[in-house]
Design a protein around this motif. Structure first.
Motif, PDB file in Angstrom:
ATOM      1  N   THR A  53     -22.211 -27.991 -19.024  1.00 20.29           N
ATOM      2  CA  THR A  53     -23.166 -27.948 -17.911  1.00 20.29           C
ATOM      3  C   THR A  53     -22.535 -28.330 -16.583  1.00 20.29           C
ATOM      4  OG1 THR A  53     -23.942 -30.211 -18.285  1.00 20.29           O
ATOM      5  CG2 THR A  53     -25.126 -28.452 -19.408  1.00 20.29           C
ATOM      6  N   ASN A  54     -21.333 -28.844 -16.622  1.00 19.39           N
ATOM      7  CA  ASN A  54     -20.688 -29.222 -15.358  1.00 19.39           C
ATOM      8  C   ASN A  54     -20.369 -28.000 -14.497  1.00 19.39           C
ATOM      9  OD1 ASN A  54     -18.635 -28.286 -17.023  1.00 19.39           O
ATOM     10  ND2 ASN A  54     -17.154 -29.810 -16.350  1.00 19.39           N
ATOM     11  N   ALA A  92     -13.034 -22.102 -35.353  1.00 18.74           N
ATOM     12  CA  ALA A  92     -11.594 -22.141 -35.060  1.00 18.74           C
ATOM     13  C   ALA A  92     -11.229 -21.142 -33.961  1.00 18.74           C
ATOM     14  CB  ALA A  92     -10.793 -21.847 -36.325  1.00 18.74           C
ATOM     15  N   GLU A  93     -12.030 -20.067 -33.817  1.00 19.80           N
ATOM     16  CA  GLU A  93     -11.782 -19.044 -32.798  1.00 19.80           C
ATOM     17  C   GLU A  93     -12.655 -19.244 -31.561  1.00 19.80           C
ATOM     18  OE1 GLU A  93     -12.775 -18.074 -36.054  1.00 19.80           O
ATOM     19  OE2 GLU A  93     -10.697 -18.090 -36.683  1.00 19.80           O
ATOM     20  N   ALA A  94     -13.192 -20.415 -31.365  1.00 22.32           N
ATOM     21  CA  ALA A  94     -14.106 -20.678 -30.250  1.00 22.32           C
ATOM     22  C   ALA A  94     -13.480 -20.289 -28.912  1.00 22.32           C
ATOM     23  CB  ALA A  94     -14.500 -22.152 -30.235  1.00 22.32           C
ATOM     24  N   ASP A  95     -14.301 -19.653 -28.062  1.00 20.47           N
ATOM     25  CA  ASP A  95     -13.818 -19.268 -26.735  1.00 20.47           C
ATOM     26  C   ASP A  95     -14.527 -20.039 -25.626  1.00 20.47           C
ATOM     27  OD1 ASP A  95     -16.291 -18.068 -26.967  1.00 20.47           O
ATOM     28  OD2 ASP A  95     -15.630 -16.108 -26.256  1.00 20.47           O
ATOM     29  N   MET A  96     -15.246 -21.064 -25.990  1.00 22.63           N
ATOM     30  CA  MET A  96     -15.924 -21.919 -25.008  1.00 22.63           C
ATOM     31  C   MET A  96     -15.354 -23.330 -25.108  1.00 22.63           C
ATOM     32  SD  MET A  96     -18.191 -20.477 -23.223  1.00 22.63           S
ATOM     33  CE  MET A  96     -18.589 -18.759 -23.113  1.00 22.63           C
ATOM     34  N   PRO A  97     -15.172 -23.974 -24.003  1.00 25.46           N
ATOM     35  CA  PRO A  97     -15.321 -23.509 -22.634  1.00 25.46           C
ATOM     36  C   PRO A  97     -14.260 -22.455 -22.299  1.00 25.46           C
ATOM     37  CG  PRO A  97     -14.764 -25.871 -22.675  1.00 25.46           C
ATOM     38  CD  PRO A  97     -14.818 -25.390 -24.074  1.00 25.46           C
ATOM     39  N   PRO A  98     -14.615 -21.552 -21.387  1.00 24.83           N
ATOM     40  CA  PRO A  98     -13.751 -20.413 -21.086  1.00 24.83           C
ATOM     41  C   PRO A  98     -12.621 -20.733 -20.107  1.00 24.83           C
ATOM     42  CG  PRO A  98     -15.712 -20.286 -19.760  1.00 24.83           C
ATOM     43  CD  PRO A  98     -15.873 -21.498 -20.652  1.00 24.83           C
ATOM     44  N   GLY A  99     -11.768 -19.749 -19.947  1.00 21.51           N
ATOM     45  CA  GLY A  99     -10.713 -19.815 -18.926  1.00 21.51           C
ATOM     46  C   GLY A  99      -9.712 -20.920 -19.152  1.00 21.51           C
ATOM     47  N   SER A 100      -9.372 -21.583 -18.077  1.00 21.86           N
ATOM     48  CA  SER A 100      -8.336 -22.612 -18.133  1.00 21.86           C
ATOM     49  C   SER A 100      -8.879 -23.979 -18.547  1.00 21.86           C
ATOM     50  CB  SER A 100      -7.652 -22.726 -16.763  1.00 21.86           C
ATOM     51  OG  SER A 100      -8.607 -23.110 -15.785  1.00 21.86           O
ATOM     52  N   SER A 101     -10.175 -24.056 -18.796  1.00 23.73           N
ATOM     53  CA  SER A 101     -10.750 -25.324 -19.251  1.00 23.73           C
ATOM     54  C   SER A 101     -10.163 -25.681 -20.607  1.00 23.73           C
ATOM     55  CB  SER A 101     -12.268 -25.208 -19.389  1.00 23.73           C
ATOM     56  OG  SER A 101     -12.852 -24.924 -18.149  1.00 23.73           O
ATOM     57  N   PRO A 102      -9.912 -26.970 -20.835  1.00 22.30           N
ATOM     58  CA  PRO A 102      -9.364 -27.353 -22.144  1.00 22.30           C
ATOM     59  C   PRO A 102     -10.386 -27.097 -23.248  1.00 22.30           C
ATOM     60  CG  PRO A 102      -9.830 -29.299 -20.799  1.00 22.30           C
ATOM     61  CD  PRO A 102     -10.076 -28.109 -19.944  1.00 22.30           C
ATOM     62  N   LYS A 103      -9.899 -26.609 -24.369  1.00 24.13           N
ATOM     63  CA  LYS A 103     -10.765 -26.358 -25.522  1.00 24.13           C
ATOM     64  C   LYS A 103     -11.196 -27.685 -26.129  1.00 24.13           C
ATOM     65  CE  LYS A 103     -10.335 -22.036 -24.954  1.00 24.13           C
ATOM     66  NZ  LYS A 103     -11.275 -21.473 -24.032  1.00 24.13           N
ATOM     67  N   LEU A 104     -12.323 -27.676 -26.819  1.00 20.51           N
ATOM     68  CA  LEU A 104     -12.804 -28.872 -27.482  1.00 20.51           C
ATOM     69  C   LEU A 104     -11.862 -29.235 -28.620  1.00 20.51           C
ATOM     70  CD1 LEU A 104     -16.618 -28.083 -27.774  1.00 20.51           C
ATOM     71  CD2 LEU A 104     -15.471 -29.463 -26.040  1.00 20.51           C
ATOM     72  N   ALA A 105     -11.639 -30.515 -28.815  1.00 26.81           N
ATOM     73  CA  ALA A 105     -10.811 -30.973 -29.921  1.00 26.81           C
ATOM     74  C   ALA A 105     -11.482 -30.600 -31.241  1.00 26.81           C
ATOM     75  CB  ALA A 105     -10.633 -32.488 -29.839  1.00 26.81           C
ATOM     76  N   GLN A 106     -10.684 -30.405 -32.274  1.00 27.92           N
ATOM     77  CA  GLN A 106     -11.230 -30.054 -33.587  1.00 27.92           C
ATOM     78  C   GLN A 106     -12.242 -31.103 -34.052  1.00 27.92           C
ATOM     79  OE1 GLN A 106     -10.595 -27.179 -35.520  1.00 27.92           O
ATOM     80  NE2 GLN A 106     -12.401 -27.993 -36.548  1.00 27.92           N
ATOM     81  N   SER A 107     -11.954 -32.364 -33.822  1.00 28.44           N
ATOM     82  CA  SER A 107     -12.881 -33.423 -34.248  1.00 28.44           C
ATOM     83  C   SER A 107     -14.215 -33.318 -33.511  1.00 28.44           C
ATOM     84  CB  SER A 107     -12.255 -34.807 -34.022  1.00 28.44           C
ATOM     85  OG  SER A 107     -11.935 -34.982 -32.654  1.00 28.44           O
ATOM     86  N   THR A 108     -14.187 -32.928 -32.257  1.00 33.04           N
ATOM     87  CA  THR A 108     -15.418 -32.742 -31.487  1.00 33.04           C
ATOM     88  C   THR A 108     -16.199 -31.554 -32.017  1.00 33.04           C
ATOM     89  OG1 THR A 108     -14.357 -33.687 -29.531  1.00 33.04           O
ATOM     90  CG2 THR A 108     -16.351 -32.380 -29.168  1.00 33.04           C
ATOM     91  N   ARG A 109     -15.512 -30.454 -32.291  1.00 32.26           N
ATOM     92  CA  ARG A 109     -16.179 -29.282 -32.858  1.00 32.26           C
ATOM     93  C   ARG A 109     -16.788 -29.608 -34.217  1.00 32.26           C
ATOM     94  NH1 ARG A 109     -11.160 -26.338 -31.486  1.00 32.26           N
ATOM     95  NH2 ARG A 109     -10.995 -25.969 -33.711  1.00 32.26           N
TER      96      ARG A 109
END
Length: 122
Positions: A53-54, A92-109
């Motif tokens: 939401t940021n 494992a193939e998550a594309d959110m957050p998009p672009g150059s934003s860091p992907k969520l850590a596996q533990s967070t997912r």
């Protein structure tokens, strides 16, 4: 006689507690960390606020249908689009957050997946 009693008891105890005497595990029951995890909506909303939401999912603009700023908004979206949400956010193939934003850590997912699996408790 007393000196032999303690070693004898220890030997009996050691031989009596072997794996061959233990009951076999029930193959129909698999316990995972998610089964016992307690993931709060507060935690998930904090993750979503920081990563979603940021910039995008405020319920305005082109993402007006994805208002993740409240528990009710996030939950109603996931209920209606659970497969898509899991694929795009927690797989494992998550594309959110998009672009150059860091992907969520596996533990967070994994935590978000558990929260969803537990019915998204508030």
């Amino acid at each position: 006689m007393k000196t032999l009693l303690l070693p004898t008891l220890l030997c009996l105890l050691a031989y009596g507690c072997t794996a061959e005497h233990a009951p076999a595990p029930d193959p129909g029951i698999t316990v995972t960390a998610c089964d016992t995890a307690v993931i709060t909506s507060s935690y998930v909303l904090t993750v979503v606020a920081t990563n979603c939401t940021n910039r995008c999912h405020k319920g305005t603009g082109s993402t007006a249908s994805t208002n993740f700023t409240t528990y009710d908004g996030l939950k109603s979206y996931i209920v209606a689009n659970e497969a898509i949400f899991r694929e795009r956010v927690t797989s494992a193939e998550a594309d959110m957050p998009p672009g150059s934003s860091p992907k969520l850590a596996q533990s967070t997912r994994d935590s978000i997946n558990c929260w969803i699996s537990h019915g998204m408790p508030q």
